[in-house]
Write a protein that holds these residues in place. Sequence first.
Motif, short mmCIF file in Angstrom:
data_model
loop_
_atom_site.label_atom_id
_atom_site.label_comp_id
_atom_site.label_asym_id
_atom_site.label_seq_id
_atom_site.Cartn_x
_atom_site.Cartn_y
_atom_site.Cartn_z
N ASN A 106 0.84 -1.19 0.00
CA ASN A 106 0.00 0.00 0.00
C ASN A 106 0.88 1.25 0.00
O ASN A 106 1.86 1.31 0.73
CB ASN A 106 -0.90 0.01 1.24
CG ASN A 106 -2.06 -0.95 1.10
OD1 ASN A 106 -2.36 -1.42 0.00
ND2 ASN A 106 -2.71 -1.25 2.21
N PRO A 107 0.49 2.26 -0.78
CA PRO A 107 1.31 3.47 -0.86
C PRO A 107 1.05 4.40 0.31
O PRO A 107 0.69 5.56 0.13
CB PRO A 107 0.87 4.09 -2.18
CG PRO A 107 -0.55 3.69 -2.32
CD PRO A 107 -0.66 2.32 -1.69
N THR A 108 1.24 3.89 1.50
CA THR A 108 0.94 4.70 2.68
C THR A 108 2.17 4.87 3.57
O THR A 108 2.06 5.41 4.66
CB THR A 108 -0.17 4.06 3.52
OG1 THR A 108 0.22 2.73 3.87
CG2 THR A 108 -1.48 4.02 2.75
N GLY A 109 3.32 4.42 3.10
CA GLY A 109 4.53 4.57 3.91
C GLY A 109 5.68 3.84 3.27
O GLY A 109 5.51 3.22 2.20
N PRO A 110 6.83 3.90 3.89
CA PRO A 110 7.98 3.18 3.33
C PRO A 110 7.76 1.68 3.42
O PRO A 110 6.94 1.21 4.21
CB PRO A 110 9.14 3.63 4.22
CG PRO A 110 8.51 4.06 5.50
CD PRO A 110 7.15 4.57 5.15
N ARG B 96 -4.33 13.91 -1.24
CA ARG B 96 -4.23 12.46 -1.40
C ARG B 96 -3.33 12.13 -2.58
O ARG B 96 -2.43 11.29 -2.49
CB ARG B 96 -5.62 11.87 -1.62
CG ARG B 96 -5.63 10.35 -1.69
CD ARG B 96 -7.04 9.84 -1.84
NE ARG B 96 -7.64 10.33 -3.06
CZ ARG B 96 -8.96 10.52 -3.23
NH1 ARG B 96 -9.80 10.27 -2.25
NH2 ARG B 96 -9.42 10.97 -4.38
N GLU B 97 -3.57 12.80 -3.66
CA GLU B 97 -2.78 12.53 -4.86
C GLU B 97 -1.30 12.86 -4.63
O GLU B 97 -0.41 12.10 -4.98
CB GLU B 97 -3.32 13.36 -6.03
CG GLU B 97 -2.69 12.97 -7.34
CD GLU B 97 -3.61 13.28 -8.51
OE1 GLU B 97 -3.10 13.51 -9.59
OE2 GLU B 97 -4.86 13.29 -8.32
N PHE B 98 -1.10 14.02 -3.99
CA PHE B 98 0.27 14.47 -3.72
C PHE B 98 1.00 13.48 -2.81
O PHE B 98 2.14 13.07 -3.09
CB PHE B 98 0.21 15.85 -3.06
CG PHE B 98 1.55 16.50 -2.92
CD1 PHE B 98 2.04 17.32 -3.93
CD2 PHE B 98 2.32 16.30 -1.78
CE1 PHE B 98 3.28 17.93 -3.81
CE2 PHE B 98 3.57 16.90 -1.66
CZ PHE B 98 4.06 17.71 -2.67
N ALA B 99 0.31 13.09 -1.75
CA ALA B 99 0.95 12.19 -0.77
C ALA B 99 1.18 10.81 -1.37
O ALA B 99 2.22 10.18 -1.13
CB ALA B 99 0.08 12.09 0.48
N THR B 100 0.23 10.33 -2.16
CA THR B 100 0.40 9.02 -2.78
C THR B 100 1.60 9.01 -3.72
O THR B 100 2.41 8.08 -3.71
CB THR B 100 -0.87 8.64 -3.57
OG1 THR B 100 -2.01 8.73 -2.72
CG2 THR B 100 -0.77 7.22 -4.08
N GLU B 101 1.73 10.08 -4.49
CA GLU B 101 2.89 10.22 -5.36
C GLU B 101 4.19 10.15 -4.57
O GLU B 101 5.14 9.45 -4.93
CB GLU B 101 2.84 11.57 -6.11
CG GLU B 101 2.21 11.51 -7.48
CD GLU B 101 2.75 10.37 -8.31
OE1 GLU B 101 4.00 10.25 -8.43
OE2 GLU B 101 1.96 9.58 -8.83
N ALA B 102 4.19 10.90 -3.46
CA ALA B 102 5.39 10.95 -2.62
C ALA B 102 5.71 9.57 -2.06
O ALA B 102 6.88 9.16 -2.02
CB ALA B 102 5.19 11.95 -1.49
N ILE C 41 8.78 4.36 -2.27
CA ILE C 41 8.77 2.91 -2.47
C ILE C 41 9.69 2.52 -3.63
O ILE C 41 10.43 1.54 -3.56
CB ILE C 41 7.32 2.41 -2.69
CG1 ILE C 41 6.58 2.45 -1.36
CG2 ILE C 41 7.31 1.01 -3.29
CD1 ILE C 41 5.09 2.20 -1.46
N ARG C 42 9.67 3.32 -4.68
CA ARG C 42 10.57 3.04 -5.80
C ARG C 42 12.03 3.09 -5.36
O ARG C 42 12.85 2.28 -5.79
CB ARG C 42 10.36 4.07 -6.91
CG ARG C 42 9.18 3.80 -7.81
CD ARG C 42 9.02 4.94 -8.80
NE ARG C 42 7.63 5.30 -8.96
CZ ARG C 42 6.93 5.08 -10.07
NH1 ARG C 42 7.53 4.55 -11.11
NH2 ARG C 42 5.67 5.40 -10.14
N LEU D 147 17.06 -2.34 -3.00
CA LEU D 147 17.08 -3.79 -2.91
C LEU D 147 17.45 -4.40 -4.27
O LEU D 147 17.60 -5.61 -4.40
CB LEU D 147 15.70 -4.28 -2.46
CG LEU D 147 15.52 -5.71 -1.98
CD1 LEU D 147 16.42 -6.01 -0.80
CD2 LEU D 147 14.08 -5.97 -1.62
N GLY D 148 17.59 -3.56 -5.25
CA GLY D 148 17.94 -4.04 -6.59
C GLY D 148 16.76 -4.55 -7.38
O GLY D 148 16.91 -5.36 -8.29
N VAL D 149 15.56 -4.08 -7.04
CA VAL D 149 14.36 -4.53 -7.74
C VAL D 149 13.86 -3.42 -8.67
O VAL D 149 13.73 -2.27 -8.26
CB VAL D 149 13.23 -4.90 -6.75
CG1 VAL D 149 11.97 -5.27 -7.50
CG2 VAL D 149 13.68 -6.04 -5.85
#
Length: 580
Positions: free
Chosen positions: A132-136, A234-240, A245-246, A252-254
């Motif tokens: 989920n895009p809610t944190g690291p 929401r959009e801004f934070a999700t992007e961040a 996450i990327r 991790l090399g993924v």
Amino acid sequence: MNLFTELRKLVIAELGAMTEAGLLPAGLDLGAVAVEPPRDPAHGDMATNAAMVLAKPAGQQPRVIAEALAARLATDPRIVSAEVAGPGFLNMRLAPGVWQDLVQTILTTGAEYGRSTLGAGAKVNVEFVSANPTGPMHVGHVRGAVVGDALSNLLAFAGWQVTREYYINDGGAQVNVLARSAYERYREANGLEPEIREGLYPGDYLIPVGEALKAKYGTSLIDQPESVWLEDVREFATEAMMAMIREDLAALGVRMDVYSSEKALYGTGQIEAAIETLRGMDLIYDGVLEPPKGTTPEDWEPREQTLFRSTAHGDDVDRPVMKSDGSWTYFAPDIAYHFNKVQRGFDQLIDIFGADHGGYVKRMKAAVSALSGGRVPLDIKLIQLVKLFKNGEPFKMSKRAGTFVTLRDVVEEVGADVTRFVMLTRKNDMALDFDFDKVMEQSKDNPVFYVQYANARINSVLRKAREAGVAVEDAALAGADLSQLGHPAELALIGKLAEWPRLVEIAAKGNEPHRVAFYLYELASDLHGLWNRGNDEPALRFVQEDAGVTQAKIGLARAVGVVICAGLAILGVTPVEEMR
RNA sequence: GCACCCAUAGCUCAGCUGGAUAGAGCGUUGCCCUCCGAAGGCAAAGGUCGCACGUUCGAAUCGUGCUGGGUGCGCCA
């Protein structure tokens, strides 16, 4: 080149000749005929079960078939002896030249040795991580990420056309929670006291997001009702979060090929289209589910919902796709998403889920089965928990106190290579213990070290030979007089190398990348064994007085190195040249 | 209650989709450096493959039924 498939071809050909000669009835199914390494090396180099599998359909004694087959096989120049053993096994010994040629093959094909066409170019989609895009990313995500990535590498090596995909869960309530949490950090950035209420995400990682929101919006969102800012924030934070996450994945090399958004499915008619497609098959209806037996929830009351008839495709009960307020359940966009994957033309789908999603497997398979008309198989790998240890003690983490261990923590502490290898030393459906101290230990107890050490030794011995003036480039080694490699211990090691292509196919067939890690451990063990025999038997040392002999021995060492590197590449682990 | 996963040496785990006397590591015991890196190797001891039936030439592996542990089970994703 796969020695086992080569010999199987030979066996099949001889069986065909026996059929023509009237020794076997026509029309036998040879599919079950296998050529495998015998478990006990004393039995020979190769074994086939042909006689036993065919005895019954042929209406003959296994030993009779085996004897006849043995006599024919023994005429092949590659086969020194073929003997019948036990209930009808056929054990074969191969000429040393076969093994020596294999070393040459490995040296000339290099990293490509073991590559297979098993997948025949079929398009497979591997969906993994999907945090989920809610944190690291936290440590719980790491194993799934590593398994998915290594599996993708493996399938690509075995002849599949692989797409790595991440499904962003940005369509549910949790991203609204994220937005509200970020909004409080935005207020904080503007000098106000944040109200991190119960249920919001308290993590520090949102502080910079608050700062960034301030930089973008200044004070314009302060004291505004949620309806004004929720969507934008929401959009801004999700992007961040996705950017974070990327970065985590990169550490991790993924690397993903495709990021798909759940939110993007809404408002495009895709969900409706998927559901309508199912409705057209009479698989969608309005009905009332039975309460779960045993522990019935206190607030249970019968409710009419829109249901997917997943029982028609192997599920235990039908599943709701729409809530009673008319909005979709999580399952509905997921159906649409998988329908989307089917429509993109994939021949095969693989999902990597956490073990807590076990209850989801049957309904997802049912949906894909229905929507693809049974054409596209979906394999779901459930990844069991990782238990963290430090100094042999369980390492507790508390989400509440904000002391949860992130992917970054793990990678920064032990490195991506160690993390990846260790995560692959267990079957996906077994729980895994990860001890921060043990994985860094330099002993044979630690498989990462053990395999890397083997590779370091090979490099070491190459250096030694080079210093002694021996040409050690792969091309030179491939041209060496490899008939010098005649000792049974050396031939046995080559035998292990011969198994590599076979192992790749077995691992790929079962979607089981962990097999590669175990194979590498065994290969490393065999190398260490041969190395140490050099203590007692100088003739087995890699560096010899005679340059030509040295070249042959080094050729073997290098061939082992080639396979270790190829295996590590599948695992996504960088081989080390030298131990520190 | 139902579904899925797990159960193999004292401990942690492999076991090539049904093959021969079930294998590693740790731990225990005993060996091996004048020698390419001993950060290693060799050997010994250690097993009713959770239990019971069944399928067959043959089962740790497949089927059924149990036992024990984990996970999940209608407006959370």
